[in-house]
Scaffold this active site. Structure first.
Site, PDB file in Angstrom:
ATOM      1  N   LYS A 162       1.027  -1.352   0.076  1.00  0.00           N
ATOM      2  CA  LYS A 162      -0.091   0.023  -0.078  1.00  0.00           C
ATOM      3  C   LYS A 162       0.768   1.095   0.056  1.00  0.00           C
ATOM      4  O   LYS A 162       0.368   2.273  -0.410  1.00  0.00           O
ATOM      5  CB  LYS A 162      -0.991   0.035   1.160  1.00  0.00           C
ATOM      6  CG  LYS A 162      -1.841  -1.105   1.513  1.00  0.00           C
ATOM      7  CD  LYS A 162      -2.743  -1.295   0.160  1.00  0.00           C
ATOM      8  CE  LYS A 162      -4.041  -2.369   0.445  1.00  0.00           C
ATOM      9  NZ  LYS A 162      -3.533  -3.587   0.433  1.00  0.00           N
TER      10      LYS A 162
HETATM   11  C1  PLP Z   1      -4.280  -4.755   0.115  1.00  0.00           C
HETATM   12  C2  PLP Z   1      -3.234  -6.217   0.017  1.00  0.00           C
HETATM   13  C3  PLP Z   1      -3.447  -7.204  -0.809  1.00  0.00           C
HETATM   14  C4  PLP Z   1      -4.720  -7.171  -1.805  1.00  0.00           C
HETATM   15  O1  PLP Z   1      -4.488  -6.031  -2.684  1.00  0.00           O
HETATM   16  P1  PLP Z   1      -5.790  -5.687  -3.674  1.00  0.00           P
HETATM   17  O2  PLP Z   1      -5.257  -4.658  -4.433  1.00  0.00           O
HETATM   18  O3  PLP Z   1      -6.836  -5.141  -2.645  1.00  0.00           O
HETATM   19  O4  PLP Z   1      -6.188  -6.637  -4.609  1.00  0.00           O
HETATM   20  C5  PLP Z   1      -2.717  -8.129  -0.810  1.00  0.00           C
HETATM   21  N1  PLP Z   1      -1.705  -8.338  -0.145  1.00  0.00           N
HETATM   22  C6  PLP Z   1      -1.349  -7.412   0.796  1.00  0.00           C
HETATM   23  C7  PLP Z   1      -0.366  -7.490   1.873  1.00  0.00           C
HETATM   24  C8  PLP Z   1      -2.168  -6.254   0.940  1.00  0.00           C
HETATM   25  O5  PLP Z   1      -1.908  -5.344   1.912  1.00  0.00           O
END
Ligand code: PLP
Length: 489
Positions: A113
């Site tokens: 993120k």
């Molecule tokens: C948010 C997240 C995901 C999923 O990503 P999306 O964009 O929601 O599909 C996978 N792994 C981690 C560690 C995340 O923080």
């Protein structure tokens, strides 16, 4: 330069510029903003391959943010991708036994993120000024664990912004929760919800369309926006690392095309990969990897999306999601920008929690593959890859790694997208590799360090010693009320 416009997935006659889409977060009709056309990459591979991450970021974002000046884009990129990242390459690609792993966890909160949320506050800061938005902006964010802390860090103490994060009280890891609850800053608020991520996300989306609340907000000189991947400003920066990883593989092997495997929840990450493909990057297949909540696997193999099922809490909590928001953007692309088809499907989803779209499935099959991994498979994979390949996976990345093993067809170079550091999920990781468990995830940080010989990242080192600064927990029905309380409406 010709302007690129954005439209709503539910009404393709709308036209807004990037800064308007970013500051609003979500269209008034409830649809998501999408580019009216996907810009094409016109530089040669050789030239692109010589770029640093920051140079590439400026080039890619320039194609999408045609209403931002060169200087504004440079300011955003240089403010985001700096020494906050603990690796100069920002998104290093490492080789694990012939497979490429794209590490997206070198930012401030050690999950992917950070790749978008380090830059979103800067994109918004400029958007606010460009749109002459004088009101303060309130960022409302639902998190399945990782978005929350990354958004809090990004918007902390940014003048003109407040941020409120909602997380499922019993649906995140102990370390994820502590990261959020220890956030400083005068403009940050964290609220636990008695419910799961879908409850949090649905309630937040409802607040956006609550007209009464909107009026009260206006009277108080405030506007809402979103830091979730419903905001197009979250998705665009994610395209960069797909292009970047392709270039790293190309530099290593001069391959023509690659496959990419993505641990998927809200479909935001993998969708950015699809945009990279549509821009001309030669990605053969994008493989969506699900955990035990295999709703996306079911959709990508049958064309039916059916959320009438129980949500399982797993060791990869950031993927414990049933309503994947960004699938709406994929449907828009797959149906040649026909917003009436998307609006109808989304209506069905709202009313019956399901829909079927065979046409979308046929179109998706050209570019997407899918798989899922059980909880036992995830733990086995973490152990196997650590014991035999000397590389430690977090549970989300392990889902992708296992799915890669399951769907692998040939020797096409493959990038497994790694979305979190194992240090964010010490309990399942330690259980998997050593059978060791403990009363506390924090004790396990030290155990993991001894075992892996990788230093504890600053993001979590000593986190159990920091004061807890947020303690509000509410029922999901009361989200609106708590927002009014926090904002003193
Ligand atoms: C948010 C997240 C995901 C999923 O990503 P999306 O964009 O929601 O599909 C996978 N792994 C981690 C560690 C995340 O923080």
């Amino acid at each position: 330069m010709k302007q690129l416009f954005y439209t709503s997935t539910r009404d393709n006659k709308k036209r807004v510029l990037a800064h308007e889409a970013i500051i609003k977060g979500i269209a008034d009709d409830g649809g998501l903003y999408v580019p009216t056309s996907i810009p094409q990459i016109e530089k040669s591979i050789e030239e692109l391959a010589s770029f640093s991450y920051q140079e590439l970021a400026k080039y890619i974002l320039g194609l999408y943010l045609t209403d931002y000046t060169k200087e504004e884009i440079a300011d955003c990129v240089d403010s985001a991708y700096d020494s906050k990242f603990d690796d100069d390459r920002i998104a290093p690609v490492v080789k694990v036994d012939g497979t490429y792993v794209l590490e997206l966890f070198h930012g401030k909160t050690i999950a992917f993120k950070d790749m978008a949320l380090s830059i979103l506050p800067h994109l918004m800061r400029h958007a606010k000024r460009k749109s002459e938005q004088k009101s303060d902006v309130v960022i409302l964010t639902a998190t399945s664990g990782d978005t929350g802390k990354a958004a809090l860090e990004g918007f902390k103490d940014v003048p003109g912004f407040k941020i409120i994060v909602f997380y499922p009280k019993n649906g995140v890891s102990e370390i994820q929760e502590r990261q959020m609850l220890t956030t400083t800053g005068d403009n940050t608020y964290v609220v636990g919800i008695n419910g799961n991520f879908d409850d949090a996300q649905t309630s937040v989306k409802k607040i956006f369309s609550d007209q009464q609340l909107a009026n009260r907000l206006k009277e108080n000189d405030l506007v809402f926006s979103s830091a979730n991947s419903i905001n197009i400003g979250r998705l665009l920066p994610q395209i960069i690392y797909y292009v970047y990883s392709y270039l790293q593989v190309w530099k290593d092997k001069q391959v023509d095309s690659i496959d990419v495997v993505v641990p998927t929840g809200n479909f935001g990450n993998i969708l950015a990969g699809y945009y990279a493909k549509l821009m001309g990057i030669n990605i053969r297949r994008l493989i969506s990897a699900s955990n035990k909540n295999q709703i996306l696997y079911d959709f990508l193999t049958t064309g039916e999306y059916d959320a009438n099922r129980n949500l399982h809490l797993t060791t990869s909590p950031s993927m414990d999601i049933l309503i994947s928001s960004n699938l709406e953007r994929l449907l828009f692309e797959l149906n040649n920008n026909d917003s009436s088809i998307v609006a109808n499907l989304m209506n069905e989803l709202n009313e019956n929690r399901k829909y079927k779209s065979v046409g979308s499935l046929e179109a998706a099959k050209e570019s997407f593959g899918a798989g899922y991994a059980s909880e036992a498979e995830v733990l086995e994979t973490i152990k196997d890859v650590f014991d035999n390949k000397g590389y430690l996976l977090d549970p989300h990345t392990a889902v992708a790694y296992k799915v890669y093993e399951k769907v692998k067809k040939d020797d096409t170079a493959t990038v497994v997208v790694s979305t979190a550091s194992p240090y964010k999920f010490t309990r399942p990781v330690m259980e998997a590799v050593s059978g060791k468990s403990s009363l506390s995830d924090f004790v396990l940080l030290n155990n993991l360090c001894e075992l892996s010989k990788v230093a504890i990242p600053a993001a979590v080192d000593g986190i159990d010693q920091l004061p807890v600064l947020h303690d509000t927990v509410v029922d999901k029905e009361d989200i609106g009320k708590i927002v009014e309380e926090i904002l003193e409406l």
